[in-house]
Motif scaffolding. Structure first.
Motif, mmCIF file in Angstrom:
data_model
loop_
_atom_site.group_PDB
_atom_site.id
_atom_site.type_symbol
_atom_site.label_atom_id
_atom_site.label_comp_id
_atom_site.label_asym_id
_atom_site.label_seq_id
_atom_site.Cartn_x
_atom_site.Cartn_y
_atom_site.Cartn_z
ATOM 1 N N THR A 150 64.734 16.634 32.862
ATOM 2 C CA THR A 150 63.398 16.260 33.322
ATOM 3 C C THR A 150 62.477 16.446 32.131
ATOM 4 N N SER A 151 61.767 15.381 31.753
ATOM 5 C CA SER A 151 60.892 15.409 30.585
ATOM 6 C C SER A 151 59.466 15.112 31.029
ATOM 7 N N PHE A 170 53.904 8.873 26.225
ATOM 8 C CA PHE A 170 54.841 8.700 27.335
ATOM 9 C C PHE A 170 55.487 7.312 27.314
ATOM 10 N N LYS A 171 54.696 6.275 27.062
ATOM 11 C CA LYS A 171 55.249 4.910 26.995
ATOM 12 C C LYS A 171 56.298 4.801 25.885
ATOM 13 N N ASN A 172 56.052 5.449 24.770
ATOM 14 C CA ASN A 172 57.018 5.460 23.679
ATOM 15 C C ASN A 172 58.299 6.194 24.101
ATOM 16 N N LEU A 173 58.127 7.300 24.812
ATOM 17 C CA LEU A 173 59.269 8.046 25.344
ATOM 18 C C LEU A 173 60.095 7.168 26.279
ATOM 19 N N ASN A 193 62.267 4.786 24.297
ATOM 20 C CA ASN A 193 63.452 5.421 23.723
ATOM 21 C C ASN A 193 64.526 5.669 24.775
ATOM 22 N N VAL A 194 64.112 6.122 25.943
ATOM 23 C CA VAL A 194 65.061 6.394 27.029
ATOM 24 C C VAL A 194 65.742 5.096 27.470
ATOM 25 N N GLU A 195 64.965 4.029 27.608
ATOM 26 C CA GLU A 195 65.517 2.734 28.014
ATOM 27 C C GLU A 195 66.474 2.180 26.955
ATOM 28 N N GLU A 196 66.096 2.289 25.681
ATOM 29 C CA GLU A 196 66.954 1.754 24.618
ATOM 30 C C GLU A 196 68.284 2.493 24.523
ATOM 31 N N LEU A 197 68.306 3.768 24.903
ATOM 32 C CA LEU A 197 69.560 4.529 24.903
ATOM 33 C C LEU A 197 70.284 4.442 26.246
ATOM 34 N N ASN A 198 69.702 3.667 27.184
ATOM 35 C CA ASN A 198 70.288 3.476 28.505
ATOM 36 C C ASN A 198 70.485 4.817 29.239
ATOM 37 N N LEU A 199 69.446 5.659 29.197
ATOM 38 C CA LEU A 199 69.527 6.986 29.803
ATOM 39 C C LEU A 199 68.608 7.148 31.013
ATOM 40 N N THR A 200 68.141 6.052 31.584
ATOM 41 C CA THR A 200 67.173 6.152 32.679
ATOM 42 C C THR A 200 67.749 6.869 33.906
ATOM 43 N N LYS A 201 69.051 6.851 34.095
ATOM 44 C CA LYS A 201 69.656 7.532 35.250
ATOM 45 C C LYS A 201 69.862 9.028 35.005
ATOM 46 N N LYS A 202 69.772 9.466 33.749
ATOM 47 C CA LYS A 202 70.003 10.873 33.419
ATOM 48 C C LYS A 202 68.717 11.650 33.165
ATOM 49 N N ILE A 203 67.602 10.930 32.992
ATOM 50 C CA ILE A 203 66.343 11.589 32.651
ATOM 51 C C ILE A 203 65.264 11.209 33.671
ATOM 52 N N LYS A 204 64.671 12.229 34.269
ATOM 53 C CA LYS A 204 63.503 12.016 35.115
ATOM 54 C C LYS A 204 62.283 12.186 34.214
ATOM 55 N N LEU A 205 61.504 11.115 34.078
ATOM 56 C CA LEU A 205 60.314 11.136 33.229
ATOM 57 C C LEU A 205 59.072 11.328 34.091
ATOM 58 N N ILE A 206 58.219 12.239 33.669
ATOM 59 C CA ILE A 206 56.987 12.519 34.401
ATOM 60 C C ILE A 206 55.814 12.422 33.436
#
Length: 184
Positions: free
Chosen positions: A74-75, A83-86, A89-102
């Motif tokens: 959770t970040s 946050f938009k930049n974060l 990065n998460v999308e480009e690494l295909n990590l959206t299912k592993k990271i909850k962004l707040i």
């Protein structure tokens, strides 16, 4: 900036040029994770761990952690542009299912009880946010048994006295102090 080790090694992480950002250097990131692996046996528990990266900025600590087999994260980042930049990065690494962004102020959110095995705190240096953040985490009982809080502060930062009993390791790197708190 690039991820230094693990399954995403050498992947480029985009950062904004902003006075609000102070990304953790490669040297400190490697030192933190080496201590987690060698002193706290991270490889034994990382695949079950949930990382809370409060004040995450570029998210480099989250991304390094996931690259090194931490299960999920959770970040939290308050600044909308950062946050938009974060998110990018998460999308480009295909990590959206592993990271909850707040996208919110850490002090405005409610933490999940008994959730986090590892917490990384790197708030703005010139404020007392670190003590306040640890107090919030403890008050909301957000840590799992045996959790570790890693705190990055200015080398002269003073922790509230009651926290001294939980300090397990401290290392100075130039003007930066890294403190590991162990909660049984």
């Amino acid at each position: 900036m690039k991820i230094t080790t693990g399954i995403y090694k050498f992947k480029k992480i985009y950062t904004l040029k902003s006075h609000k950002l102070r990304p953790t250097s490669n040297k400190i990131r490697n030192a933190v994770f080496n201590i987690l692996v060698n002193k706290y046996m991270m490889t034994d528990w990382s695949s079950k761990a949930h990382l809370l990266d409060a004040f995450c900025g570029s998210g480099i600590i989250t991304l390094e952690g996931l690259s090194r087999n931490i299960k999920k994260a959770t970040s939290i980042e308050n600044d909308s542009l950062i946050f938009k930049n974060l998110q990018r990065n998460v999308e480009e690494l295909n990590l959206t299912k592993k990271i909850k962004l707040i996208n919110d102020d850490f002090f405005n959110i409610s933490l999940t009880r008994n959730e986090y095995l590892i917490v990384y705190l790197d708030p703005p240096y010139l404020k007392n946010f670190t003590n306040l953040a640890i107090k919030k985490i403890l008050d909301e009982k957000a840590l799992k048994k045996g959790a570790i809080i890693v705190s990055e502060t200015d080398k002269n930062y003073k922790y509230d006295k009651y926290l001294n009993q939980y300090i397990s390791t401290q290392k100075k790197y130039g003007n930066t102090l890294i403190t590991f708190f162990k909660f049984l």
